[in-house]
Design a protein around this motif. Structure first.
Motif, mmCIF file in Angstrom:
data_model
loop_
_atom_site.group_PDB
_atom_site.id
_atom_site.type_symbol
_atom_site.label_atom_id
_atom_site.label_comp_id
_atom_site.label_asym_id
_atom_site.label_seq_id
_atom_site.Cartn_x
_atom_site.Cartn_y
_atom_site.Cartn_z
ATOM 1 N N GLU A 41 0.832 -1.207 0.000
ATOM 2 C CA GLU A 41 0.000 0.000 0.000
ATOM 3 C C GLU A 41 0.867 1.258 0.000
ATOM 4 O OE1 GLU A 41 -4.021 0.088 2.149
ATOM 5 O OE2 GLU A 41 -2.878 -1.355 3.350
ATOM 6 N N VAL A 42 1.874 1.273 0.892
ATOM 7 C CA VAL A 42 2.730 2.451 1.016
ATOM 8 C C VAL A 42 4.190 2.025 0.951
ATOM 9 C CG1 VAL A 42 3.310 4.491 2.393
ATOM 10 C CG2 VAL A 42 0.993 3.531 2.521
ATOM 11 N N LYS A 57 3.485 5.218 12.225
ATOM 12 C CA LYS A 57 2.163 5.836 12.348
ATOM 13 C C LYS A 57 1.179 5.236 11.337
ATOM 14 C CE LYS A 57 1.474 10.017 13.532
ATOM 15 N NZ LYS A 57 0.975 9.683 14.882
ATOM 16 N N LEU A 58 1.644 4.951 10.122
ATOM 17 C CA LEU A 58 0.752 4.369 9.120
ATOM 18 C C LEU A 58 0.366 2.934 9.478
ATOM 19 C CD1 LEU A 58 2.322 5.788 5.849
ATOM 20 C CD2 LEU A 58 0.023 6.252 6.705
ATOM 21 N N LYS A 60 0.120 1.794 12.516
ATOM 22 C CA LYS A 60 -0.856 1.933 13.605
ATOM 23 C C LYS A 60 -2.232 2.302 13.069
ATOM 24 C CE LYS A 60 -0.025 2.620 17.692
ATOM 25 N NZ LYS A 60 -0.249 1.807 18.910
ATOM 26 N N ALA A 61 -2.244 2.998 11.914
ATOM 27 C CA ALA A 61 -3.512 3.404 11.304
ATOM 28 C C ALA A 61 -4.091 2.316 10.409
ATOM 29 C CB ALA A 61 -3.311 4.682 10.492
ATOM 30 N N GLY A 62 -3.380 1.170 10.284
ATOM 31 C CA GLY A 62 -3.924 0.034 9.543
ATOM 32 C C GLY A 62 -3.403 -0.149 8.136
ATOM 33 N N LYS A 63 -2.398 0.610 7.739
ATOM 34 C CA LYS A 63 -1.850 0.486 6.388
ATOM 35 C C LYS A 63 -0.737 -0.558 6.338
ATOM 36 C CE LYS A 63 -4.313 3.540 4.175
ATOM 37 N NZ LYS A 63 -5.204 3.111 3.063
ATOM 38 N N LYS A 64 -0.547 -1.133 5.138
ATOM 39 C CA LYS A 64 0.570 -2.037 4.902
ATOM 40 C C LYS A 64 1.722 -1.224 4.326
ATOM 41 C CE LYS A 64 -2.304 -6.121 3.994
ATOM 42 N NZ LYS A 64 -2.695 -7.136 2.988
ATOM 43 N N ILE A 65 2.902 -1.375 4.902
ATOM 44 C CA ILE A 65 4.031 -0.567 4.434
ATOM 45 C C ILE A 65 5.264 -1.436 4.176
ATOM 46 C CG2 ILE A 65 3.170 1.420 5.773
ATOM 47 C CD1 ILE A 65 6.532 0.136 6.690
ATOM 48 N N VAL A 66 6.066 -0.941 3.239
ATOM 49 C CA VAL A 66 7.408 -1.469 2.996
ATOM 50 C C VAL A 66 8.351 -0.270 3.022
ATOM 51 C CG1 VAL A 66 8.959 -2.474 1.265
ATOM 52 C CG2 VAL A 66 6.692 -3.472 1.654
ATOM 53 N N ASN A 397 -2.724 12.694 5.546
ATOM 54 C CA ASN A 397 -2.984 12.801 4.103
ATOM 55 C C ASN A 397 -3.386 11.456 3.518
ATOM 56 O OD1 ASN A 397 -0.368 15.243 3.224
ATOM 57 N ND2 ASN A 397 -2.364 15.527 4.149
ATOM 58 N N ILE A 398 -2.614 10.419 3.808
ATOM 59 C CA ILE A 398 -2.865 9.094 3.241
ATOM 60 C C ILE A 398 -4.158 8.494 3.792
ATOM 61 C CG2 ILE A 398 -1.988 6.712 3.188
ATOM 62 C CD1 ILE A 398 0.829 7.899 2.862
ATOM 63 N N MET A 399 -4.486 8.841 5.030
ATOM 64 C CA MET A 399 -5.728 8.331 5.632
ATOM 65 C C MET A 399 -6.935 9.188 5.260
ATOM 66 S SD MET A 399 -4.633 5.638 6.998
ATOM 67 C CE MET A 399 -6.207 5.119 7.699
ATOM 68 N N GLY A 400 -6.728 10.210 4.420
ATOM 69 C CA GLY A 400 -7.838 11.039 3.954
ATOM 70 C C GLY A 400 -8.319 12.066 4.955
ATOM 71 N N LYS A 401 -7.453 12.445 5.908
ATOM 72 C CA LYS A 401 -7.823 13.431 6.922
ATOM 73 C C LYS A 401 -7.126 14.760 6.644
ATOM 74 C CE LYS A 401 -8.036 9.844 10.526
ATOM 75 N NZ LYS A 401 -7.427 9.396 11.819
ATOM 76 N N LYS A 402 -7.792 15.846 6.940
ATOM 77 C CA LYS A 402 -7.186 17.170 6.823
ATOM 78 C C LYS A 402 -6.340 17.435 8.063
ATOM 79 C CE LYS A 402 -6.623 21.496 5.413
ATOM 80 N NZ LYS A 402 -5.858 21.866 4.205
ATOM 81 N N ASN A 403 -5.068 17.737 7.856
ATOM 82 C CA ASN A 403 -4.188 18.059 8.974
ATOM 83 C C ASN A 403 -4.100 19.573 9.124
ATOM 84 O OD1 ASN A 403 -1.355 18.767 10.136
ATOM 85 N ND2 ASN A 403 -1.645 16.618 10.683
ATOM 86 N N LYS A 404 -4.180 20.067 10.355
ATOM 87 C CA LYS A 404 -4.232 21.508 10.590
ATOM 88 C C LYS A 404 -2.929 22.229 10.260
ATOM 89 C CE LYS A 404 -3.508 20.594 15.533
ATOM 90 N NZ LYS A 404 -4.108 20.734 16.892
#
Length: 526
Positions: A41-42, A57-58, A60-66, A397-404
């Motif tokens: 995924e990432v 962090k990704l 922990k948010a449920g993404k698969k990373i390499v 950003n990757i989780m589709g959330k607006k960061n302040k």
């Protein structure tokens, strides 16, 4: 040449031959070796604090990373930091107010404060043994600065919502009872490579995959080539200090500097654990006015280690001031002993690459023109907190959330109020191409000592040469494969450095710092 020296020369362990205290006092952290094509995924490129924090962090948010790293974990600039965790930024808050506005300056203060808290939370939740501690920081005037600027900065930090105070005494330094400074409360410090070890173990425990000695190139929206294998992903995060997927855009907004560090023992308990900085040389020829920065680190039961940095110059341009790297270490030592006379013999000397954005804030978020490529760069002297902020922004950003904070640190931003500094830096960069016309100092290859390199001229052809410790000559094109500047020999760290955009190459021609993605071209010469 033994295996350790080879790894020091090719950048696997660290991006220079001088070994930092962090590298010397921590285990080498390695991962898997690429052996097949990968889909995830990432894809995260870079195994320093930026890449590992983003990966953690990704996951922990449920993404698969390499995650892929050129050398071993922390072998880039993360392992060459001095690891200050602070919301006292390289550039003053009154400058941020003037450049971005008071609300944005307050956001900068808020984000760096939150980054320190985030690191503390990670340390506590993962139980990482990395000597994390909360300390106060003290900003004192450089001898070229005006006293009114300290009060001006105090007022700006108050408006930004920071817990600061003007104090008439600065603890720990020689003559500090009569030296005024600006106190920043509740800052922090840690052992960066022990922190990375804890993060790397957490990434693997959460199902992430880490590849080391895995050079990435041909980066695109589909992924990258990693040691000849195709690594594809939905999202690509370039966390390599200097972005290696960008040819021009980002490199007009930021510029590479070399910063020097010394460290020596002092008896334990003789100094309080604090952070100290001066306000920088206001008369410097460099746009990023060099300043000094100091802290303590636990060494053993008898001693602490005093770590001091400064004496910066543009990468590949130490000759612009006629001050050698050896002299810079000497000047740094003289300055340090003036304030900390209890300093023992110097145990460590090293230097690091610092990427300075023209408007003083880092670039973290979507790469300009790309929808699924993200970058973390422009960390200035606040790399530990800037990269943590970047990880927080990109995860959202990757989780589709607006960061302040994402608009403040957007890589696509244009800051018109720093046009003057932009022009100075652009002119400096353009002038480096005149090296094509200059003659080299080295006239005869036979004059090149063992363990040294230089640039040879054959008409308009420029050749980088290095005589290794077996007395064998290695030769490469001296043309940086990024945008065609002529590299310069760095006799301190034993590397070929590009004075235009900061790419660096090991003595075997291997690229060890971006933005260049490929090695120097090998040449056969007689």
């Amino acid at each position: 040449m033994d295996n350790l020296n080879k790894k020091l020369n090719d950048g696997s362990i660290t991006s220079g031959t001088n070994v930092s205290f962090w590298i010397d006092s921590a285990e080498t952290i390695s991962g898997l070796t690429p052996s097949k094509d990968v889909n995830t995924e990432v894809l995260i490129i870079g195994g320093g604090i930026a890449g590992l924090t983003t990966a953690y962090k990704l996951l922990k948010a449920g993404k698969k990373i390499v995650l892929v790293e050129d050398g071993y974990i922390g072998s880039g600039e993360t392992g060459r930091t001095t690891a200050h965790l602070t919301c006292a930024l390289d550039d003053r808050y009154y400058f941020l107010e003037k450049t971005f506005g008071a609300e944005e300056a307050a956001l900068a203060a808020q984000s760096h404060t939150a980054a320190i808290d985030e690191i503390e939370n990670i340390v506590n939740s993962l139980n990482i043994d990395c000597s994390f501690k909360r300390v106060d920081g003290y900003l004192l005037l450089h001898e070229t600065d005006n006293e009114e600027n300290l009060d001006k900065e105090y007022q700006a930090t108050q408006r930004a919502g920071l817990t600061t105070s003007l104090v008439d005494e600065t603890p720990g330094i020689q003559g500090g009872t009569s030296i005024q400074s600006l106190r920043f409360q509740h800052q922090a410090q840690f052992h960066i490579l022990k922190y990375l070890k804890g993060l790397a173990e957490a990434v693997i425990a959460l199902g992430g995959i880490i590849y080391t000695q895995a050079h990435a190139e041909a980066i695109s929206k589909k992924g990258a080539k990693v040691k000849g294998y195709t690594f594809s992903a939905n999202h690509i995060v370039v966390a390599t200090n200097s972005p290696i997927n960008d040819r021009i855009t980002m490199h007009t907004k930021q510029h590479s500097y070399r910063s020097y560090v010394i460290a020596g023992k002092i008896p334990r308990g003789q100094l309080p654990y604090c952070l100290w900085w001066d306000t920088g040389d206001q008369k410097s020829k460099w746009v990023a006015q060099p300043y000094h920065y100091v802290r303590l680190e636990h060494f053993d039961d008898q001693y602490d280690l005093l770590i001091a940095g400064g004496e910066d110059h543009k990468t590949g341009q130490e000759d612009e001031e006629g001050i050698s790297s050896f002299e810079r270490y000497e000047r740094l030592e003289i300055w340090t002993r003036n304030y900390f006379p209890m300093l023992d013999d110097i145990s460590y000397r090293w230097s690091g690459q610092v990427i300075e954005p023209v408007d003083s804030l880092g670039f973290m978020g979507k790469n300009p023109g790309d929808d699924n490529i993200y970058i973390i760069t422009g960390d200035s002297g606040n790399g530990m907190t800037h990269t943590t902020i970047g990880a927080m922004i990109i995860c959202d950003n990757i989780m589709g959330k607006k960061n302040k904070w994402e608009d403040l640190y957007s890589p696509s931003r244009i800051t018109l109020k720093t046009t003057g500094d932009f022009i100075k830096e652009a002119s400096n960069m353009a002038s480096q191409y005149l090296d094509w016309l200059s003659k080299s100092d080295l006239k005869n290859i036979a004059d090149l000592p063992v363990g040294e390199g230089d640039i040879l001229s054959f008409g308009l052809k420029k050749v980088a040469v290095f005589r290794d410790y077996d007395n064998k000559l290695q030769a490469f094109s001296a043309v940086c494969p990024h945008l065609g500047c002529i590299v310069q020999w760095n006799t301190d760290e034993k590397s070929f450095d590009c004075p235009c955009h900061g790419s660096r190459f090991a003595t075997d021609g291997t690229v060890i710092n971006g933005p260049a993605q490929t090695n120097l071209n090998s040449i056969n010469i007689k």
